[in-house]
Scaffold this active site. Structure first.
Site, PDB file in Angstrom:
ATOM      1  N   SER A   1      22.637  37.447 -46.406  1.00  0.00           N
ATOM      2  CA  SER A   1      22.473  36.453 -46.010  1.00  0.00           C
ATOM      3  C   SER A   1      22.329  35.618 -46.579  1.00  0.00           C
ATOM      4  O   SER A   1      21.760  34.300 -47.536  1.00  0.00           O
ATOM      5  CB  SER A   1      20.894  36.854 -45.074  1.00  0.00           C
ATOM      6  OG  SER A   1      20.815  36.381 -43.950  1.00  0.00           O
TER       7      SER A   1
ATOM      8  N   HIS B   1      11.056  38.581 -36.215  1.00  0.00           N
ATOM      9  CA  HIS B   1      12.104  38.423 -36.521  1.00  0.00           C
ATOM     10  C   HIS B   1      13.310  37.763 -35.697  1.00  0.00           C
ATOM     11  O   HIS B   1      13.978  36.652 -36.173  1.00  0.00           O
ATOM     12  CB  HIS B   1      13.463  39.937 -37.316  1.00  0.00           C
ATOM     13  CG  HIS B   1      14.295  38.888 -38.604  1.00  0.00           C
ATOM     14  ND1 HIS B   1      14.534  37.423 -38.085  1.00  0.00           N
ATOM     15  CD2 HIS B   1      14.395  38.709 -39.721  1.00  0.00           C
ATOM     16  CE1 HIS B   1      15.019  36.545 -39.642  1.00  0.00           C
ATOM     17  NE2 HIS B   1      14.802  38.088 -40.509  1.00  0.00           N
TER      18      HIS B   1
ATOM     19  N   THR C   1      22.057  33.053 -39.207  1.00  0.00           N
ATOM     20  CA  THR C   1      22.605  33.196 -41.198  1.00  0.00           C
ATOM     21  C   THR C   1      23.939  33.409 -40.767  1.00  0.00           C
ATOM     22  O   THR C   1      24.949  34.067 -39.409  1.00  0.00           O
ATOM     23  CB  THR C   1      21.677  34.283 -40.944  1.00  0.00           C
ATOM     24  OG1 THR C   1      21.985  35.878 -40.525  1.00  0.00           O
ATOM     25  CG2 THR C   1      20.569  33.856 -41.537  1.00  0.00           C
TER      26      THR C   1
ATOM     27  N   TYR D   1      25.697  43.800 -47.963  1.00  0.00           N
ATOM     28  CA  TYR D   1      24.983  42.422 -47.287  1.00  0.00           C
ATOM     29  C   TYR D   1      23.953  41.714 -47.840  1.00  0.00           C
ATOM     30  O   TYR D   1      23.558  42.236 -48.346  1.00  0.00           O
ATOM     31  CB  TYR D   1      24.956  42.514 -45.375  1.00  0.00           C
ATOM     32  CG  TYR D   1      24.024  41.804 -44.712  1.00  0.00           C
ATOM     33  CD1 TYR D   1      24.759  41.604 -43.209  1.00  0.00           C
ATOM     34  CD2 TYR D   1      23.450  41.000 -44.814  1.00  0.00           C
ATOM     35  CE1 TYR D   1      24.271  41.268 -42.846  1.00  0.00           C
ATOM     36  CE2 TYR D   1      22.818  39.648 -44.376  1.00  0.00           C
ATOM     37  CZ  TYR D   1      23.921  39.884 -42.593  1.00  0.00           C
ATOM     38  OH  TYR D   1      23.280  38.703 -42.090  1.00  0.00           O
TER      39      TYR D   1
END
EC number: 2.3.1.21
Length: 657
Positions: free
Chosen positions: A499, A383, A510, A497
């Site tokens: 994104s 990532h 993001t 959360y």
């Protein structure tokens, strides 16, 4: 002059559709189903298509990611804190003191720094640092997966046939990208005007320093493609303290893993052309038939270790004479993992594609295509280099190409070539210390993944169509169902959360949408704790309020007007326990719908959290959720299902029982 008159980068009405993307330390990605990439087809098997507009045509003129005003950020931060705090005023005072005190010079410094770095965004450097400095294993903590839908023609789901077609299409994608012939990533609000050959022929002659404005004039919004170059020939290299990203775009070989053994062969020839598909099929067949037993000391499991531990072991590998073979692994176009197991169900697929047994993966590669014995396919990606926007585009294009223009078919015969000499099995020199390191890594891996539970939900009583008819945001309602579900199960509102991509800006990454709001808290309590106290009309009005506010948060985030990224490099609030609490994201969520993707998933970001991957489809809603022992994922999904039932009951005008 033109640039100054076009200061407003994106009108608010377009951004709600621009959001679907990653997760903090993991991602789904930008929803690409509303874009049509196909330009004229290439005359050969070398390219996916040949775009009239060069791939990077808009990159230079993309608007810059704005830095919000400090007062706006503090206001948004406090609004997000309200549902999480009791009446305690301490956080409000700390935030106001920060705004009027130390926050001011920190913000001014950030703005000055941003002015001196106009080629990038203010979040790009700190975001790379966050990922590359993290010392935890990338498995579960970083890498997500997205699984492919099966090929509609079932006989093409054969492991060898599908693997060959995926490899060939991947090379075609890579060649199309590097030749500048891949259609640029553009969000079309009015495709009849902007997604036309006429407009493309016109815009290609507009200088790239102005081209974004030309697209903007016809309601088209080009997206950042700066992460694409890391898709191929790239690997995250472990280093003490902070890892490094490595790319070698001259390499022509593929890394294939089977039973923990590692093989390489060229898939691009010396002239830069795709090796004949029948030869690639022959080489893959050779690997699938190789009688070599499973690796006793599978090197791949080291990529699942703590990053500092792995960095030390990598140094030892190099000292033992393995530098050249490690470079071959690191520079490979990508990794193809051929698994010998067949999948039982979606849950088995999720576990296998997210982590597997740790031995048949190189988790540090920019991405790995995993293909199981029964032809189930997925991408697991590292990532740090990007947020999944490039990976999802790749996945969509590969699915389209392999299903519509496969280069081999079930009746194809592998070429009569000497695969035994073309394919090389890598053999590493390992001393007893390295063997122990591999053994320990495998023990640590097994211990970590044994704690992970995954469960899935398919809610079949309604979806996007009915919600839109009721003038409600499908995403807002899905998020509300998670809030209601958690409240029903645990009696709390917790840090959440979601994104949101900021790819509409140069080097955007993001931003966070904070779906737990005062509106969702009030609505969830009404549905869960006091269903009899409110009329159907009152409950419908609450749903509408939640939807409107969530829509506003989504627009702000897509415009770079959230608070999380702005506060990230400022450090000033880090000492407030409430700041730590709002960043302890118990519900970590990411949404994804794509014609290529069956399901996506990731692990929770905290030990007492849920990792919630979800998609709202036309007439159903799907969730793929993970948890550790501190939470009960099965019960959570039952509570989410009950919440969705209640919401759709109220939308039908019926009272709750």
């Amino acid at each position: 002059m033109l640039a100054s008159t076009m200061a407003s980068p994106l009108p608010m009405h377009c951004v709600a559709s621009l959001r679907k993307s990653g997760i903090h330390l993991r991602t789904a990605a930008l929803g690409l189903d509303k874009r049509n990439y196909s330009s004229k087809k290439g005359p050969s098997t070398e390219y996916l298509h040949q775009s009239v507009v060069p791939s990077m045509h808009y990159q230079k003129s993309l608007p810059r990611l704005p830095i919000p005003k400090l007062a706006d950020t503090v206001g948004r931060y406090l609004a997000a804190q309200r549902p999480l705090l009791d009446e305690d005023q301490t956080t409000e005072k700390i935030a106001q003191d920060f705004q009027n005190g130390v926050g001011k010079p920190l913000h001014e410094e950030l703005v000055a720094q941003d002015k001196n770095n106009k080629h990038t965004s203010y979040i790009s450097g700190p975001w790379f640092d966050m990922y590359l400095s993290a010392r935890d294993s990338v498995v579960l903590n970083c890498n997500p997966f997205m699984s492919f839908n099966p090929d509609p023609k079932t006989e093409y789901n054969d492991q060898l046939v599908r693997a060959t077609n995926v490899v060939c299409s991947a090379v075609r994608f890579m060649k199309t990208l590097r030749a500048g012939l891949l259609e640029p990533e553009v969000f079309h609000l009015n495709p009849a005007k902007s997604d036309t050959d006429g407009f493309k022929r016109l815009i290609r002659w507009v200088p790239s320093s102005l081209s974004w404005y030309g697209a903007y004039m016809v309601n088209a919004y080009p997206l950042d493609m700066s992460q694409y170059f890391r898709l191929f020939n790239s690997t995250r290299i472990p280093k003490k303290g902070r890892d490094e990203l490595f790319t070698d775009d001259k390499a022509r070989h593929l890394l294939v893993m089977r039973k923990g053994n590692m093989y390489v062969f060229d898939i691009v020839d010396r002239d830069g052309n795709l090796v004949k598909p029948a030869e690639i099929q022959s080489h893959l067949k050779h690997i699938l038939c190789d009688p070599t037993p499973a690796a006793a000391f599978p090197l791949g499991v080291l990529t699942s270790e703590n990053r500092d531990v792995w960095a030390g072991l990598r140094d030892q590998l190099i000292a033992a004479g393995n530098a050249e073979d490690l470079r071959i692994v690191d520079s490979a176009l990508f990794c193809l993992s051929l698994d010998d197991e067949s999948m039982r169900d979606h849950i088995h697929i999720s576990h296998n594609m997210l982590h597997g047994d740790g031995c048949n993966r190189w988790f540090d590669k920019s991405f790995t295509v995993i293909l199981t014995k029964d032809g189930q396919a997925a991408i697991n990606f590292e990532h740090s280099w990007g947020d999944g926007v490039a990976v999802l585009r790749f996945q969509n294009e590969i699915f389209k190409d392999t299903t519509e223009q496969p280069l081999v078919n079930p009746a194809s015969t592998a070429a009569a070539v000497d695969s035994a000499s073309a394919v090389r099995r890598l053999q590493f020199n390992l001393d007893s210390e390295l063997e122990n390191g591999i053994k320990k890594a495998k023990e640590n891996f097994d211990s970590s993944v044994s704690k992970l539970t995954i469960d899935a939900l398919e809610f079949k009583k309604g979806g996007k169509a009915q919600l839109k008819k009721s003038k409600l945001s499908p995403d807002a309602i899905a998020q509300l169902a998670f809030q209601m579900g958690f409240l029903r199960q645990y009696g709390q509102t917790v840090a959440t959360y979601e994104s949101c991509s900021t790819a509409a800006f140069r080097h955007g990454r993001t931003e966070t949408i904070r779906p737990a709001t005062s509106h969702t808290q009030r609505c969830a309590q009404a549905f869960v704790s006091q269903p009899g106290r409110h009329s159907v009309e009152q409950l419908q009005a609450m749903l509408s309020e939640c939807s409107k506010y969530h829509g506003q948060l989504t627009k702000e985030a897509a415009m770079g007007q959230g608070f999380d990224r702005h506060l990230f490099p400022l450090h000033g609030l880090y000492t407030d326990p409430a700041y730590a609490a709002i960043n302890h994201n118990i519900l970590s969520t990411s949404t994804l719908t794509s014609p290529a993707v069956s399901l996506g998933g990731f692990a929770p970001v905290v030990p007492d959290g849920f990792g919630v991957g979800y998609g709202v489809h036309d007439d159903w809603i799907g969730c793929n959720v993970s948890s550790y022992p501190a939470r009960n994922v099965h019960e959570f999904l039952q509570c989410v299902h009950k919440s969705l039932e209640d919401i759709f009951t109220v939308l039908e005008g019926k009272a709750l029982g």
